[in-house]
Every structure is written in structure tokens, then in C-alpha cells.
Design a protein around this motif. Structure first.
Motif, mmCIF file in Angstrom:
data_model
loop_
_atom_site.group_PDB
_atom_site.id
_atom_site.type_symbol
_atom_site.label_atom_id
_atom_site.label_comp_id
_atom_site.label_asym_id
_atom_site.label_seq_id
_atom_site.Cartn_x
_atom_site.Cartn_y
_atom_site.Cartn_z
ATOM 1 N N VAL A 174 -3.566 -5.106 -9.044
ATOM 2 C CA VAL A 174 -4.049 -3.804 -8.298
ATOM 3 C C VAL A 174 -5.410 -4.318 -7.793
ATOM 4 C CG1 VAL A 174 -4.883 -1.439 -8.290
ATOM 5 C CG2 VAL A 174 -3.094 -2.281 -10.197
ATOM 6 N N ARG A 175 -5.444 -3.958 -6.596
ATOM 7 C CA ARG A 175 -6.606 -4.208 -5.852
ATOM 8 C C ARG A 175 -7.378 -3.029 -4.837
ATOM 9 N NH1 ARG A 175 -5.311 -8.867 -1.366
ATOM 10 N NH2 ARG A 175 -4.048 -7.459 0.008
ATOM 11 N N ASP A 176 -8.486 -2.986 -4.359
ATOM 12 C CA ASP A 176 -9.039 -2.144 -3.419
ATOM 13 C C ASP A 176 -8.534 -2.397 -1.914
ATOM 14 O OD1 ASP A 176 -10.618 -0.438 -1.624
ATOM 15 O OD2 ASP A 176 -12.363 -0.708 -2.971
ATOM 16 N N SER A 177 -8.104 -1.702 -1.311
ATOM 17 C CA SER A 177 -7.416 -1.820 -0.124
ATOM 18 C C SER A 177 -8.575 -2.158 0.972
ATOM 19 C CB SER A 177 -6.429 -0.820 0.569
ATOM 20 O OG SER A 177 -7.209 0.467 0.583
ATOM 21 N N LYS A 178 -9.617 -1.537 0.670
ATOM 22 C CA LYS A 178 -10.996 -1.714 1.748
ATOM 23 C C LYS A 178 -11.572 -3.149 1.315
ATOM 24 C CE LYS A 178 -12.296 2.999 2.748
ATOM 25 N NZ LYS A 178 -13.356 4.031 2.849
ATOM 26 N N ALA A 179 -11.141 -3.653 0.254
ATOM 27 C CA ALA A 179 -11.913 -4.954 -0.108
ATOM 28 C C ALA A 179 -11.100 -5.917 -0.680
ATOM 29 C CB ALA A 179 -13.110 -4.565 -1.143
ATOM 30 N N LYS A 216 0.979 -1.032 0.253
ATOM 31 C CA LYS A 216 0.201 -0.012 0.063
ATOM 32 C C LYS A 216 0.894 1.370 0.036
ATOM 33 C CE LYS A 216 -3.089 0.019 3.223
ATOM 34 N NZ LYS A 216 -4.309 0.367 4.320
ATOM 35 N N SER A 217 0.342 2.187 -0.590
ATOM 36 C CA SER A 217 1.410 3.635 -0.733
ATOM 37 C C SER A 217 1.408 4.271 0.623
ATOM 38 C CB SER A 217 0.389 4.500 -1.564
ATOM 39 O OG SER A 217 1.022 5.659 -1.381
ATOM 40 N N TYR A 221 1.798 6.988 1.319
ATOM 41 C CA TYR A 221 0.860 8.216 1.475
ATOM 42 C C TYR A 221 -0.589 7.924 1.922
ATOM 43 C CZ TYR A 221 4.559 10.594 -1.288
ATOM 44 O OH TYR A 221 5.799 11.170 -1.761
ATOM 45 N N SER A 222 -1.119 6.737 2.061
ATOM 46 C CA SER A 222 -2.360 6.481 2.535
ATOM 47 C C SER A 222 -2.464 6.189 3.929
ATOM 48 C CB SER A 222 -2.791 5.333 1.745
ATOM 49 O OG SER A 222 -2.133 4.201 2.302
ATOM 50 N N GLY A 223 -3.413 6.665 4.535
ATOM 51 C CA GLY A 223 -3.480 6.533 6.140
ATOM 52 C C GLY A 223 -4.734 6.939 6.536
ATOM 53 N N GLU A 224 -5.090 7.334 7.662
ATOM 54 C CA GLU A 224 -6.159 7.613 8.562
ATOM 55 C C GLU A 224 -6.623 9.093 7.945
ATOM 56 O OE1 GLU A 224 -8.398 6.034 10.478
ATOM 57 O OE2 GLU A 224 -6.617 4.534 10.198
ATOM 58 N N GLY A 225 -5.570 9.991 7.666
ATOM 59 C CA GLY A 225 -6.088 11.410 7.243
ATOM 60 C C GLY A 225 -6.562 11.443 5.752
ATOM 61 N N ASP A 226 -6.294 10.525 4.984
ATOM 62 C CA ASP A 226 -6.634 10.168 3.756
ATOM 63 C C ASP A 226 -8.029 9.347 3.444
ATOM 64 O OD1 ASP A 226 -4.553 11.599 2.555
ATOM 65 O OD2 ASP A 226 -3.311 9.973 2.849
ATOM 66 N N GLY A 227 -8.818 8.822 4.738
ATOM 67 C CA GLY A 227 -9.861 8.273 4.564
ATOM 68 C C GLY A 227 -9.325 6.474 4.561
ATOM 69 N N ASN A 228 -7.938 6.415 4.727
ATOM 70 C CA ASN A 228 -7.628 5.100 4.433
ATOM 71 C C ASN A 228 -8.230 4.330 3.494
ATOM 72 O OD1 ASN A 228 -5.752 3.322 5.702
ATOM 73 N ND2 ASN A 228 -7.198 2.274 6.992
ATOM 74 N N ALA A 229 -8.351 5.223 2.145
ATOM 75 C CA ALA A 229 -8.730 4.333 0.934
ATOM 76 C C ALA A 229 -7.925 4.530 0.018
ATOM 77 C CB ALA A 229 -10.004 4.865 0.566
ATOM 78 N N CYS A 230 -7.225 3.358 -0.587
ATOM 79 C CA CYS A 230 -6.252 3.579 -1.732
ATOM 80 C C CYS A 230 -6.294 1.974 -2.160
ATOM 81 C CB CYS A 230 -4.991 3.698 -1.147
ATOM 82 S SG CYS A 230 -4.173 2.562 -0.041
ATOM 83 N N LEU A 231 -5.385 2.045 -3.326
ATOM 84 C CA LEU A 231 -5.109 0.534 -3.995
ATOM 85 C C LEU A 231 -3.995 0.214 -3.549
ATOM 86 C CD1 LEU A 231 -5.570 1.953 -7.398
ATOM 87 C CD2 LEU A 231 -7.298 0.823 -6.212
ATOM 88 N N GLU A 232 -3.880 -1.169 -3.581
ATOM 89 C CA GLU A 232 -2.639 -1.933 -3.208
ATOM 90 C C GLU A 232 -2.163 -2.638 -4.534
ATOM 91 O OE1 GLU A 232 -3.575 -3.421 1.332
ATOM 92 O OE2 GLU A 232 -4.423 -4.462 -0.211
ATOM 93 N N ILE A 233 -0.926 -2.823 -4.469
ATOM 94 C CA ILE A 233 -0.373 -3.536 -5.583
ATOM 95 C C ILE A 233 0.472 -4.657 -5.361
ATOM 96 C CG2 ILE A 233 -0.503 -1.551 -7.137
ATOM 97 C CD1 ILE A 233 2.799 -1.532 -7.115
ATOM 98 N N ALA A 234 0.493 -5.486 -6.326
ATOM 99 C CA ALA A 234 1.647 -6.733 -6.151
ATOM 100 C C ALA A 234 2.162 -6.858 -7.308
ATOM 101 C CB ALA A 234 0.821 -8.074 -5.628
ATOM 102 N N SER A 235 3.424 -7.211 -7.423
ATOM 103 C CA SER A 235 4.009 -7.323 -8.812
ATOM 104 C C SER A 235 5.011 -8.405 -9.016
ATOM 105 C CB SER A 235 5.082 -6.021 -9.005
ATOM 106 O OG SER A 235 4.377 -4.780 -9.105
#
Length: 68
Positions: A33-38, A9-10, A12-26
């Protein structure tokens, strides 16, 4: 078939950003790419070279003027 291993996960993501971001695996040939919340939902996969070109293009464009 590409089976993602370690998801990242980036920093740059965290509580202040709503904790919503993408995660990557390479891997050398694929990037997932997937949704970090799901994380249990499906991931999108791309050829690594295409995903790298996409991210590089985003970096090159910079912020957009909201008036455009």
C-alpha cells in the motif's frame, strides 16, 4: 522480498475527491500500500490474507454515526 509490480488506484478516486488516495499492488502472498501523491516514498506491505481480512472488516462496519 516483495517487489510490487502493477499499482492500482481505486476507481472512486479522482479530481472531485482531491485526487488523494492509496494505491495497492498485490501478489499471492503480499499486498503493498502506498500514497498515490508520493509514490516514490516507502510502501507498507502486509500478508495478503491479513489485508483482505482488514478490507472485508471495513466493508462490514458500514458508515459510522458521527454522534458516537
Amino acid at each position: 522480498m516483495f517487489i510490487p509490480g502493477s499499482w492500482q488506484k481505486s476507481s472512486y478516486s479522482g479530481e472531485g475527491d482531491g485526487n488523494a488516495c492509496l494505491e495497492i499492488a498485490s501478489s499471492p502472498t503480499r499486498t503493498a500500500v502506498r500514497d498515490s501523491k508520493a509514490p516514490a516514498f516507502a510502501a507498507l506491505t502486509f500478508p495478503t490474507a491479513s489485508f483482505t481480512a482488514f478490507v472485508d472488516a471495513l466493508k462490514d462496519t458500514g458508515p459510522r454515526d458521527p454522534q458516537e
